[in-house]
Each structure stands twice: as structure tokens, then as C-alpha cells.
Design an enzyme around this catalytic site. Sequence first.
Site, mmCIF file in Angstrom:
data_model
loop_
_atom_site.group_PDB
_atom_site.id
_atom_site.type_symbol
_atom_site.label_atom_id
_atom_site.label_comp_id
_atom_site.label_asym_id
_atom_site.label_seq_id
_atom_site.Cartn_x
_atom_site.Cartn_y
_atom_site.Cartn_z
ATOM 1 N N PHE A 51 0.808 -1.225 0.000
ATOM 2 C CA PHE A 51 0.000 0.000 0.000
ATOM 3 C C PHE A 51 0.840 1.273 0.000
ATOM 4 C CE2 PHE A 51 0.418 -1.440 4.452
ATOM 5 C CZ PHE A 51 0.981 -0.317 5.050
ATOM 6 N N ARG A 79 -3.383 6.312 20.927
ATOM 7 C CA ARG A 79 -3.772 5.198 20.051
ATOM 8 C C ARG A 79 -5.176 4.710 20.410
ATOM 9 N NH1 ARG A 79 -0.213 4.205 15.680
ATOM 10 N NH2 ARG A 79 -1.518 2.369 15.488
ATOM 11 N N THR A 85 -6.467 0.927 13.027
ATOM 12 C CA THR A 85 -6.068 1.430 11.706
ATOM 13 C C THR A 85 -7.234 1.367 10.725
ATOM 14 O OG1 THR A 85 -3.841 0.577 12.144
ATOM 15 C CG2 THR A 85 -4.361 1.153 9.858
ATOM 16 N N ARG A 96 -11.173 7.503 14.471
ATOM 17 C CA ARG A 96 -11.280 6.812 13.183
ATOM 18 C C ARG A 96 -12.684 6.263 12.953
ATOM 19 N NH1 ARG A 96 -5.189 4.247 13.385
ATOM 20 N NH2 ARG A 96 -4.198 5.723 11.953
ATOM 21 N N ASN A 106 -7.728 7.115 6.699
ATOM 22 C CA ASN A 106 -8.206 6.871 8.060
ATOM 23 C C ASN A 106 -8.021 8.065 9.004
ATOM 24 O OD1 ASN A 106 -5.495 6.662 8.361
ATOM 25 N ND2 ASN A 106 -5.480 4.552 9.102
ATOM 26 N N HIS A 109 -3.099 10.204 12.116
ATOM 27 C CA HIS A 109 -1.912 9.419 12.433
ATOM 28 C C HIS A 109 -1.568 9.607 13.900
ATOM 29 C CE1 HIS A 109 2.197 7.841 12.274
ATOM 30 N NE2 HIS A 109 2.539 8.887 13.003
ATOM 31 N N GLU A 120 9.205 11.706 14.935
ATOM 32 C CA GLU A 120 8.153 12.305 14.102
ATOM 33 C C GLU A 120 7.918 13.763 14.481
ATOM 34 O OE1 GLU A 120 4.955 9.431 14.499
ATOM 35 O OE2 GLU A 120 5.998 8.020 13.176
HETATM 36 N N1 UDP Z 1 -2.416 1.702 5.445
HETATM 37 C C1 UDP Z 1 -3.037 1.323 4.281
HETATM 38 N N2 UDP Z 1 -3.352 0.001 4.098
HETATM 39 C C2 UDP Z 1 -3.066 -0.960 5.035
HETATM 40 C C3 UDP Z 1 -2.413 -0.556 6.215
HETATM 41 C C4 UDP Z 1 -2.104 0.776 6.393
HETATM 42 O O1 UDP Z 1 -3.306 2.167 3.418
HETATM 43 O O2 UDP Z 1 -3.368 -2.138 4.816
HETATM 44 C C5 UDP Z 1 -2.075 3.131 5.652
HETATM 45 C C6 UDP Z 1 -3.015 3.805 6.643
HETATM 46 O O3 UDP Z 1 -3.199 5.165 6.237
HETATM 47 C C7 UDP Z 1 -2.230 3.704 7.935
HETATM 48 C C8 UDP Z 1 -0.805 3.924 7.446
HETATM 49 O O4 UDP Z 1 -0.756 3.228 6.199
HETATM 50 O O5 UDP Z 1 -2.654 4.657 8.904
HETATM 51 C C9 UDP Z 1 0.285 3.423 8.359
HETATM 52 O O6 UDP Z 1 0.025 2.057 8.675
HETATM 53 P P1 UDP Z 1 0.187 1.512 10.151
HETATM 54 O O7 UDP Z 1 0.130 0.027 10.083
HETATM 55 O O8 UDP Z 1 1.410 2.129 10.776
HETATM 56 O O9 UDP Z 1 -1.146 2.020 10.867
HETATM 57 P P2 UDP Z 1 -1.375 3.138 11.987
HETATM 58 O O10 UDP Z 1 -0.170 3.143 12.884
HETATM 59 O O11 UDP Z 1 -1.578 4.446 11.260
HETATM 60 O O12 UDP Z 1 -2.622 2.710 12.715
HETATM 61 MG MG MG Z 2 1.829 3.244 12.443
#
Ligand code: UDP
Ligand code: MG
Length: 132
Positions: A51, A79, A85, A96, A106, A109, A120
Site C-alpha cells: 500500500f 492510540r 487502523t 477513526r 483513516n 496518524h 516524528e
Molecule cells: N495503510 C493502508 N493500508 C493498510 C495498512 C495501512 O493504506 O493495509 C495506511 C493507513 O493510512 C495507515 C498507514 O498506512 O494509517 C500506516 O500504517 P500503520 O500500520 O502504521 O497504521 P497506523 O499506525 O496508522 O494505525
Molecule cells: Mg503506524
Amino acid sequence: MIKPDAVDNGYIGPILEKITGAGFKIIAMKYTQLSRRDAEAFYAIHRQRPFFGELVSFMTRGPIVAAILEKENAVEDFRALIGATNPAEAAEGTIRKLYAKDIGENAIHGSDSDENAAIEGAFHFSGREIYS
Ligand code: UDP
Ligand code: MG
């Protein structure tokens, strides 16, 4: 970061209200847009994931709000406040669940550790832009 989808949908205000209402103190904040190079660097850990290309396109398509938040137990509590996510799996009342469309777009961040929060934060802000 409040992501481009949430900014575009007019959710900056409601999201900031949820964040401050949950006891987070905003110690740095800016309205900005990520370049392709910025997004690729910020999400470098995901560069091998299928992705990644979509994520970079999405994150660069419009402005975001970047902020540094301060609170006891901030990473874990934030979180919990933002939810899973995938908004379809996010708990009721989470940011979310309320404001995100799908696992890609989503809305928000959140850093996943104190160490990454420091990295970050420094990605978006200079020392002079942080008021703790
Ligand atoms: N993402 C995506 N497809 C997926 C997983 C993640 O497009 O299957 C995107 C989504 O915007 C996510 C970001 O990549 O917030 C970072 O992924 P992460 O697993 O770190 O999730 P987060 O920490 O944001 O919950
Ligand atoms: Mg992440």
C-alpha cells in the site's frame, strides 16, 4: 497528523476538540502539506508494503495538520483515542470510527512509541516551534 481526508471533509475542529477534551496538551501545531519526498521519508518503514504508493499519494494530495501532543501515557492513550487502523474495526467513539472512511483514508496518524514520537515530532517541528 490530521490526514488530508479529514482536513478536506472539514473535521479539523471536531478532531482537535476530541484531542484536547481527552486531556492532551498541544505543544506544537501547523497546517502544512507533505511533499512526495516528505511522505516517503515519514513512512519509510512501510516502503516495502503493497500500500506504500497509495499511502504516499494520499498523504500528499492536500494539506494536513501536524501537532505534538503532551500527556501522561500519551502514546498508548492517543492510540486508544484514535482507534484501530481500519475504521471498520475501530471502537465506537474513536476518531477513526467517527471520521475515517477506510483503512487507507483513516483521518489521523498517531505515533506508535515514545521513540518514534520524538522522531516524528522533529520531522515536523524545529525546537523553536515547540512550546512545552
Ligand atoms: N495503510 C493502508 N493500508 C493498510 C495498512 C495501512 O493504506 O493495509 C495506511 C493507513 O493510512 C495507515 C498507514 O498506512 O494509517 C500506516 O500504517 P500503520 O500500520 O502504521 O497504521 P497506523 O499506525 O496508522 O494505525
Ligand atoms: Mg503506524
